[in-house]
Write an enzyme that holds these catalytic residues in place. Structure first.
Site, short mmCIF file in Angstrom:
data_model
loop_
_atom_site.label_atom_id
_atom_site.label_comp_id
_atom_site.label_asym_id
_atom_site.label_seq_id
_atom_site.Cartn_x
_atom_site.Cartn_y
_atom_site.Cartn_z
N GLU A 16 0.82 -1.21 0.00
CA GLU A 16 0.00 0.00 0.00
C GLU A 16 0.86 1.27 0.00
O GLU A 16 0.54 2.25 -0.67
CB GLU A 16 -0.91 0.02 1.24
CG GLU A 16 -2.00 -1.04 1.24
CD GLU A 16 -1.55 -2.36 1.86
OE1 GLU A 16 -0.33 -2.66 1.86
OE2 GLU A 16 -2.41 -3.12 2.33
N LEU A 17 1.97 1.23 0.76
CA LEU A 17 2.80 2.43 0.86
C LEU A 17 3.45 2.76 -0.49
O LEU A 17 3.48 3.91 -0.91
CB LEU A 17 3.87 2.24 1.94
CG LEU A 17 4.81 3.44 2.13
CD1 LEU A 17 4.04 4.69 2.51
CD2 LEU A 17 5.87 3.13 3.20
N LYS A 113 23.90 0.69 0.69
CA LYS A 113 23.26 -0.46 1.33
C LYS A 113 23.43 -0.44 2.84
O LYS A 113 24.48 -0.13 3.37
CB LYS A 113 23.83 -1.75 0.75
CG LYS A 113 23.17 -2.06 -0.56
CD LYS A 113 23.88 -3.13 -1.34
CE LYS A 113 23.17 -3.24 -2.69
NZ LYS A 113 23.94 -3.99 -3.67
N GLU A 485 16.98 -5.87 -22.01
CA GLU A 485 16.33 -6.65 -20.94
C GLU A 485 14.81 -6.47 -20.84
O GLU A 485 14.26 -6.53 -19.73
CB GLU A 485 16.97 -6.35 -19.57
CG GLU A 485 18.49 -6.57 -19.56
CD GLU A 485 19.14 -6.26 -18.21
OE1 GLU A 485 18.43 -6.26 -17.18
OE2 GLU A 485 20.36 -6.04 -18.19
N GLU A 606 27.26 -7.04 -0.63
CA GLU A 606 26.34 -7.06 0.50
C GLU A 606 26.29 -8.41 1.21
O GLU A 606 25.75 -8.49 2.31
CB GLU A 606 24.94 -6.59 0.08
CG GLU A 606 24.14 -7.56 -0.72
CD GLU A 606 22.86 -6.91 -1.22
OE1 GLU A 606 22.92 -5.77 -1.71
OE2 GLU A 606 21.81 -7.54 -1.11
N GLU A 666 29.21 2.20 -9.63
CA GLU A 666 28.46 3.41 -9.29
C GLU A 666 29.46 4.50 -8.92
O GLU A 666 30.41 4.24 -8.21
CB GLU A 666 27.54 3.11 -8.11
CG GLU A 666 26.63 4.23 -7.69
CD GLU A 666 27.27 5.25 -6.80
OE1 GLU A 666 26.77 6.37 -6.75
OE2 GLU A 666 28.29 4.95 -6.15
N HIS A 695 19.24 6.97 -10.72
CA HIS A 695 18.18 6.91 -9.71
C HIS A 695 17.43 8.22 -9.59
O HIS A 695 16.55 8.37 -8.76
CB HIS A 695 18.76 6.49 -8.36
CG HIS A 695 19.16 5.04 -8.37
ND1 HIS A 695 20.42 4.65 -8.76
CD2 HIS A 695 18.47 3.92 -8.10
CE1 HIS A 695 20.47 3.32 -8.71
NE2 HIS A 695 19.32 2.86 -8.32
N CYS A 727 23.98 2.58 -13.54
CA CYS A 727 23.25 1.33 -13.40
C CYS A 727 22.27 1.21 -14.57
O CYS A 727 22.29 2.03 -15.49
CB CYS A 727 22.54 1.31 -12.05
SG CYS A 727 21.94 -0.32 -11.56
#
Ligand code: GLN
Ligand code: ZN
Length: 759
Positions: A16-17, A113, A485, A606, A666, A695, A727
């Site tokens: 919902e957010l 991250k 892609e 990560e 990046e 972004h 990216c």
């Protein structure tokens, strides 16, 4: 025994957010309606926690974008370029900080991250002259609301040392000079919260890393100040994502009332901690994993809790989730299509709340025999699932020999062979793989899924998208093209769907950043590749152009790190299985005449354990898996890899050991700062530092990108530099993508001319 979870996912079971945020950004939902959606979600999630039987509901874990950004804003640490915006702090300035402001040409703040997760936080900027002061503290409002609804709230705050450690210092600023000011704001905040909350949780996951010396030195005074401000309220020192290692003494001396340990990752520290725990301190056991979707082995967890209660007394033991449940999906009840044997082994956030309560209750002697034995049977069924074991995969893994882990020749020789084949100019231009996922592309995918479009019509639609992408790239005169892609909804899910050993949830969404969620595949069995996965699409692109096409694959380490992974065999073994499958695909692409193959390892870093002691083992097998996937090709086939939002400092030699011919990273948000590491280390192969922040919807100018390239050329010789965005472009639209790439190509050409003129 009291119970809690460290945080609950914000998005809502039906995201919902996400949908509210995106409507707001499109101008279709007012700020106050957006706020109302947030409030409803918080209330719903508190009810889940109360209904599960938890002692506390957590407040302060909700955020409209990111909780680290909220903390910076709450403390008045708004960078000057945003503070100058004559608009309300919430939500306009907050969202401008997170996403940039296209109208005013303001770039967004950096994003990276959160520890070893795929959650991205906004990096707070510390500039000279900034003075922290407590602004609007939503957490206080939230706590008040929770109290008014009859809940017992526990407030969760990012701790001061974690916060400061994650900040970025601008030129001339010193984060630790800010500490007294920051601590004064924390004190004020804690004073406002303590009448409302019987417990305040101070999140200091930084304690699970090898902390900076300064952060260590400031830790105890900071804790003392918080302790004094909290008065009657009990303080939890929340540590997670790893063990405390050499920071254990520090944690034990915090003077806090409760120490929370991530028992799923620091189980080996439990007995020492229990032995050395100061008498006034309680222990919160993070027994329910916030990082996976599997049921907790309740019998074992109960035994641990009971053992601790025997040692410390039951009123000194709390039971909770290992970390915030932010990193797992919301509700298993919504999953109706999963294989029943696999589904039996799963628990999502809602179920995990109940697990925490059951563990504590059973440890205190409540009769939960039925739940415990049902869980044991579920977990046993998962372990014995014949679908999960493939003898051929196990045999193949045993046959891996060292020669399979290395390219045939060293980089210099490969580079010559590749240059002869490809004939690329200096500073070759390319993109990272994906192009805008247009409405038509998404509609085709949806129609296929709903059975409203047949395979051949879908194929035609994708081929049309590929042809469109190829002709646009030719018009832009990019040097190395991609197929774009269109067929991929997600870079991991796409491959998981074609690999054996994976299954998928319908609603298992996890927040990645802002409104963006990912739905990680689930690896429950041995992995293999029954058929080629990408050759058809990429081969089609190559057939349409004389320019080289770069084939796109997701690497084994990223597939692993972005999936929920079985826990009955080591992660390294699962990763090797995936690497062999990717290797097969690489070789099929090479055979189909694709001269360049990019193996994305966006999530390589990560997976890195937080404590230095465990890092080497991870890096060893992770590098090996990449090499296993990449090394089958001939010298003249160029292997690229791509990593975004990574800090490379301590792992640069391992990145070099991956031995990709070209790596793209990046860079533009951090204004090429990342690159210095590559320069100092003298990174030997080619590099494409991102010059365009994808972004943000902002179109970067020619001069801006040329400037970044000049900065890059000061560190990396021009004959080893590539020019590309940060990216993939799938979240952007075509007009801004075309405009940006056009500028990027002009910038590259301008620099080529500068270099030629200088020679
Ligand atoms: N090839 C992928 C894309 O362009 C890479 C995405 C990523 O690194 N996150 O979308
Ligand atoms: Zn990327």
């Amino acid at each position: 025994m009291q119970t809690h979870v460290l945080g609950f996912p914000r998005m809502g079971a039906a995201r919902e957010l996400k949908f509210a945020l995106e409507r707001h950004w499109r101008g279709e939902l007012s700020a106050s309606d957006l706020a109302a959606v947030g409030r409803d979600l918080m209330v719903r999630h508190w009810n889940v926690q109360r209904d599960a039987g938890l002692t506390y509901v957590t407040v302060g874990d909700f955020s409209f974008y990111d909780h680290v950004l909220d903390t910076a804003v709450m403390f008045g640490l708004v960078p000057g370029r945003f503070a100058a915006l004559d608009r309300p702090l919430f939500p306009d300035v907050l969202f401008a900080m997170a996403r940039g402001d296209a109208d005013r040409n303001l770039p967004a703040m950096d994003m990276t991250k959160w520890f070893d997760t795929n959650y991205h936080y906004i990096v707070p900027e510390i500039a000279p002259g900034m003075t922290p002061r407590l602004g609007r503290a939503t957490v206080v409002d939230d706590a008040r609301l929770a109290v008014s609804l009859g809940h017992r709230p526990k407030a969760a705050l990012v701790g001061p040392l974690t916060f400061l450690s994650l900040c970025r210092e601008e030129e001339g600023a010193d984060r630790f000079e800010l500490l007294p000011g920051i601590m004064a704001t924390y004190r004020e905040l804690v004073q406002q919260l303590s009448p409302l909350c019987p417990v305040i949780q101070i999140d200091e996951p930084i304690l699970c890393t090898d902390m900076e010396r300064q952060a260590k030195a400031y830790f105890r005074p900071a804790c003392e100040m918080l302790r004094a401000a909290a008065e009657e309220t009990r303080l939890v020192l929340a540590t997670y994502f790893g063990g405390l290692g050499s920071n254990l003494d520090l944690a034990l001396s915090s003077g806090f009332d409760i120490l929370h340990l991530d028992a799923t990752r620091a189980g080996h520290e439990l007995s020492e901690v229990a032995r050395r725990l100061p008498p006034a301190m309680s222990l919160s056991l993070g027994l329910v994993s916030g990082r996976n979707i599997w049921k907790t082995d309740l019998a074992r967890a109960v035994e641990t809790a009971r053992g601790m209660a025997d040692l410390l007394g039951p009123d000194r033991v709390m039971v909770g989730s290992s970390c915030s449940l932010l990193h797992c999906p919301v509700d298993l009840e919504r999953e109706t299509a999963l294989d029943p044997v696999v589904r039996r082994t799963m628990a999502f956030a809602v179920q995990k709340c109940r697990e925490a309560a059951v563990i504590a209750e059973a440890a205190e002697g409540w009769d939960h025999a039925a739940i415990l034995s049902r869980t044991a049977a579920d977990l046993a069924a998962g372990r014995d699932n014949p679908q999960a074991r493939d003898p051929a995969v196990r045999r193949r893994l045993e046959g891996v020999v060292p020669t399979m882990l290395s390219r045939k020749s060293p980089f210099a020789e490969r580079k010559k062979a590749q240059q002869e084949r490809l004939g690329l100019p200096l500073l070759p231009t390319t993109t990272i793989g994906s192009f805008p996922q247009t409405a038509a592309i998404r509609a085709a995918r949806l129609a296929l899924r709903r059975g409203e479009m047949d395979q051949s019509a879908y194929r035609a639609a994708m081929q049309a998208a590929i042809a469109d992408a190829v002709s646009r790239q030719e018009a832009l005169s990019l040097d190395v093209l991609v197929h774009g892609e269109p067929e991929r909804n997600d870079m991991v899910e796409y491959f998981g769907q074609m690999l054996a050993g994976f299954c998928f949830t319908e609603n298992g969404w996890v927040q990645s950043y802002g409104s963006r969620c990912v739905k990680p595949p689930v690896i429950f069995g041995d992995v293999s590749r029954p058929h080629p996965m990408t050759v058809d699409w990429i081969g089609h692109a190559q057939s349409l152009t004389e320019k080289p096409v770069k084939g796109m694959l997701t690497g084994p380490v990223t597939i692993l790190n972005w999936s929920f992974v079985r826990e009955d065999i080591p992660r390294s073994e699962v990763c090797r299985q995936i690497a062999l499958a990717v290797r097969d695909e690489v070789l099929d692409l090479e055979r189909a005449g694709v001269p360049i193959i990019q193996i994305d390892e966006a999530a390589f870093r990560e997976g890195l354990p937080l404590g230095r002691a465990d890092q080497e083992a991870y890096l060893t097998w992770a590098v090996e898996c990449f090499r296993l996937a990449a090394s089958g090709v001939s010298d003249a086939t160029q292997i690229h890899t791509h990593m975004c939002y990574s800090e490379f400092g301590t792992i640069i030699r391992w990145i070099a050991a991956m031995d990709a011919d070209v790596i793209s990273i990046e860079c533009s948000r951090s204004r090429m700062e990342l690159l210095s590491v590559f320069g100092e280390f003298e990174y030997p192969n080619d590099i494409g530092p991102g010059v365009y922040d994808i972004h943000s919807p902002r179109v970067p100018g020619v001069e801006e990108m040329a400037g970044l390239l000049r900065k890059a050329m000061a560190v990396i010789p021009a004959d080893r530099l590539w020019v590309n965005p940060d990216c993939g472009l799938k979240t952007r639209d075509w007009p801004e993508t075309m405009a940006s790439l056009k500028n990027m190509v002009v910038a590259a050409k301008a620099l080529r001319a500068e270099i030629a003129a200088g020679q």
